[in-house]
Write a protein that holds these residues in place. Structure first.
Motif, PDB file in Angstrom:
ATOM      1  N   LEU A 172      34.673  39.217 -35.817  1.00  0.00           N
ATOM      2  CA  LEU A 172      34.659  39.835 -37.141  1.00  0.00           C
ATOM      3  C   LEU A 172      34.058  41.237 -37.068  1.00  0.00           C
ATOM      4  O   LEU A 172      34.583  42.188 -37.664  1.00  0.00           O
ATOM      5  CB  LEU A 172      33.869  38.968 -38.113  1.00  0.00           C
ATOM      6  N   ALA A 173      32.958  41.386 -36.325  1.00  0.00           N
ATOM      7  CA  ALA A 173      32.326  42.698 -36.194  1.00  0.00           C
ATOM      8  C   ALA A 173      33.239  43.695 -35.484  1.00  0.00           C
ATOM      9  O   ALA A 173      33.355  44.856 -35.889  1.00  0.00           O
ATOM     10  CB  ALA A 173      31.007  42.571 -35.443  1.00  0.00           C
ATOM     11  N   LEU A 174      33.902  43.244 -34.431  1.00  0.00           N
ATOM     12  CA  LEU A 174      34.747  44.136 -33.638  1.00  0.00           C
ATOM     13  C   LEU A 174      36.050  44.489 -34.342  1.00  0.00           C
ATOM     14  O   LEU A 174      36.675  45.502 -34.005  1.00  0.00           O
ATOM     15  CB  LEU A 174      35.053  43.498 -32.281  1.00  0.00           C
ATOM     16  N   LEU A 186      25.519  41.265 -40.989  1.00  0.00           N
ATOM     17  CA  LEU A 186      25.400  40.027 -40.220  1.00  0.00           C
ATOM     18  C   LEU A 186      23.996  39.494 -40.415  1.00  0.00           C
ATOM     19  O   LEU A 186      23.018  40.172 -40.089  1.00  0.00           O
ATOM     20  CB  LEU A 186      25.662  40.302 -38.742  1.00  0.00           C
ATOM     21  N   ARG A 187      23.868  38.301 -40.957  1.00  0.00           N
ATOM     22  CA  ARG A 187      22.569  37.653 -41.107  1.00  0.00           C
ATOM     23  C   ARG A 187      22.543  36.454 -40.162  1.00  0.00           C
ATOM     24  O   ARG A 187      23.213  35.438 -40.405  1.00  0.00           O
ATOM     25  CB  ARG A 187      22.353  37.220 -42.556  1.00  0.00           C
ATOM     26  N   ALA A 200      26.190  47.039 -30.825  1.00  0.00           N
ATOM     27  CA  ALA A 200      26.151  48.504 -30.729  1.00  0.00           C
ATOM     28  C   ALA A 200      27.560  49.096 -30.726  1.00  0.00           C
ATOM     29  O   ALA A 200      27.807  50.141 -31.354  1.00  0.00           O
ATOM     30  CB  ALA A 200      25.398  48.919 -29.462  1.00  0.00           C
ATOM     31  N   GLU A 201      28.469  48.436 -30.047  1.00  0.00           N
ATOM     32  CA  GLU A 201      29.843  48.921 -30.007  1.00  0.00           C
ATOM     33  C   GLU A 201      30.482  48.849 -31.398  1.00  0.00           C
ATOM     34  O   GLU A 201      31.163  49.785 -31.837  1.00  0.00           O
ATOM     35  CB  GLU A 201      30.651  48.103 -29.005  1.00  0.00           C
ATOM     36  N   SER A 202      30.246  47.752 -32.110  1.00  0.00           N
ATOM     37  CA  SER A 202      30.783  47.603 -33.467  1.00  0.00           C
ATOM     38  C   SER A 202      30.189  48.648 -34.397  1.00  0.00           C
ATOM     39  O   SER A 202      30.888  49.209 -35.253  1.00  0.00           O
ATOM     40  CB  SER A 202      30.487  46.193 -34.000  1.00  0.00           C
ATOM     41  N   GLN A 203      28.904  48.922 -34.237  1.00  0.00           N
ATOM     42  CA  GLN A 203      28.262  49.945 -35.070  1.00  0.00           C
ATOM     43  C   GLN A 203      28.846  51.326 -34.799  1.00  0.00           C
ATOM     44  O   GLN A 203      29.020  52.135 -35.727  1.00  0.00           O
ATOM     45  CB  GLN A 203      26.754  49.926 -34.827  1.00  0.00           C
ATOM     46  N   ALA A 204      29.188  51.584 -33.545  1.00  0.00           N
ATOM     47  CA  ALA A 204      29.803  52.870 -33.217  1.00  0.00           C
ATOM     48  C   ALA A 204      31.192  52.989 -33.839  1.00  0.00           C
ATOM     49  O   ALA A 204      31.573  54.048 -34.356  1.00  0.00           O
ATOM     50  CB  ALA A 204      29.890  53.025 -31.694  1.00  0.00           C
ATOM     51  N   VAL A 213      27.812  48.609 -39.860  1.00  0.00           N
ATOM     52  CA  VAL A 213      27.561  47.235 -39.424  1.00  0.00           C
ATOM     53  C   VAL A 213      26.064  47.083 -39.227  1.00  0.00           C
ATOM     54  O   VAL A 213      25.451  47.844 -38.463  1.00  0.00           O
ATOM     55  CB  VAL A 213      28.312  46.894 -38.115  1.00  0.00           C
ATOM     56  N   LEU A 214      25.479  46.126 -39.927  1.00  0.00           N
ATOM     57  CA  LEU A 214      24.041  45.874 -39.855  1.00  0.00           C
ATOM     58  C   LEU A 214      23.797  44.433 -39.446  1.00  0.00           C
ATOM     59  O   LEU A 214      24.606  43.549 -39.738  1.00  0.00           O
ATOM     60  CB  LEU A 214      23.389  46.114 -41.218  1.00  0.00           C
TER      61      LEU A 214
END
Length: 317
Positions: A172-174, A186-187, A200-204, A213-214
């Motif tokens: 889901l993040a990617l 994301l909790r 980190a990759e998803s946040q980038a 993305v947190l």
């Protein structure tokens, strides 16, 4: 076996980390196209697709089997004890043999990503990851397809995922991070978060696309005015947890009516199978805002898009 001139180049879908933003968006768009009844690329017709599942599956196995048939392809199914790997044949030799007979292999190993890359070493056969130890890429694509259908877009959606940072959360993040303006929270329980490198990759990706993305390890101060709340069962297929008291740490992450009320979420999503009373209450899963079962049916369209792309059809994205 190298592709012949009449046989389109095959493409692998092993990890969303291998795909560009345009490719992720293309696959989601094609999933929506199939849901709306648009035709498949004729390059897919008469392909031969292997369906290899070493772990249990209801939705993913059925969706890929049905998708192949709906696209005009033919299928060969393998169970966990059917291939000679069980008698000691190497994955390398297995891949060399299958690549000379199949156009695509859909494989659920729930194991190392390396094995999937070994299976994908020969260009004559595309390989689709139907869930490995770390990622469930087609789940992420299907979930984005479901949201795009439900809201008419992916761009700008606000999504909360609550639960273990497992293969579903990773996918889901990617995938969601590839769409403009998406905000994903994301909790995850302490010690059960998303892999730091993947986070980190998803946040980038999200930053590049004007989104965010947190990840937090509690359920305090939930965001308001969400479009979707997503969860997955706490005990991933075939896995176990070293801590015998792990459920205690997971209980605050249960999605109940109070979570939906606090966030104003329009819909509730779940990748299924569900354990009512654990990661989600029956009131939420079976309630009016739940789209968990349409989400499961939607996997058919995501599988059609993945197969078409792997078999060299559907455009150049």
């Amino acid at each position: 076996m190298a592709p012949t001139p009449s046989r389109p180049e095959r493409r692998d879908l092993l990890s969303l980390r291998d795909l560009t933003d345009d490719q992720v968006r293309h696959l989601v768009r094609r999933g929506v196209d199939f849901a709306e009844g648009r035709a498949a690329d004729p390059a897919v017709a008469d392909a031969i697709v292997g369906i290899y599942f070493r772990k249990t599956s209801t939705r993913t196995r059925t969706s890929f089997s049905a998708a192949a048939l709906r696209l005009g392809a033919k299928t060969i199914a393998y169970g966990p004890a059917d291939l000679q790997e069980n008698t000691g044949e190497t994955p390398e030799d297995t891949a060399l043999v299958l690549s000379g007979m199949l156009d695509c292999l859909v494989a659920r190993t729930a194991g190392s990503d390396r094995e999937l890359r070994v299976l994908a070493a020969h260009p004559g056969m595309g390989v689709i990851n139907a869930m490995s130890e770390t990622e469930h890429p087609t789940q992420g694509l299907a979930d984005c397809t479901m949201m795009a259908r439900r809201f008419g877009r992916m761009d700008g959606l606000r999504v909360l995922y609550a639960g273990e940072g497992n293969s579903t959360a990773t996918a889901l993040a990617l995938s969601a991070s590839r769409f403009p303006g998406v905000r994903l929270e994301l909790r995850t329980p302490p010690g059960y978060g998303v892999d730091p490198d993947i986070l980190a990759e998803s946040q980038a990706h999200a930053k590049r696309n004007g989104g965010e993305v947190l990840e937090r390890h509690d359920m305090a101060d939930l965001p308001e005015r969400l479009d979707a709340v997503h969860t997955a069962r706490w005990q991933t297929t075939g896995s176990s947890k070293a801590d015998p008291d792990w459920r205690t740490g997971f209980e605050p992450f249960r999605v109940d009516a109070a979570v939906l009320a606090a966030t104003g979420a329009t819909v509730f999503m779940h990748d299924l199978p569900a354990h009512r009373g654990e990661e989600v209450t029956a009131e939420v899963l079976d309630g009016p805002r739940s789209i968990a079962f349409p989400q499961a049916h939607n996997k058919l369209f995501g599988a059609m898009a993945a197969l078409e792309w792997s078999l060299g059809g559907g455009g150049d994205a």
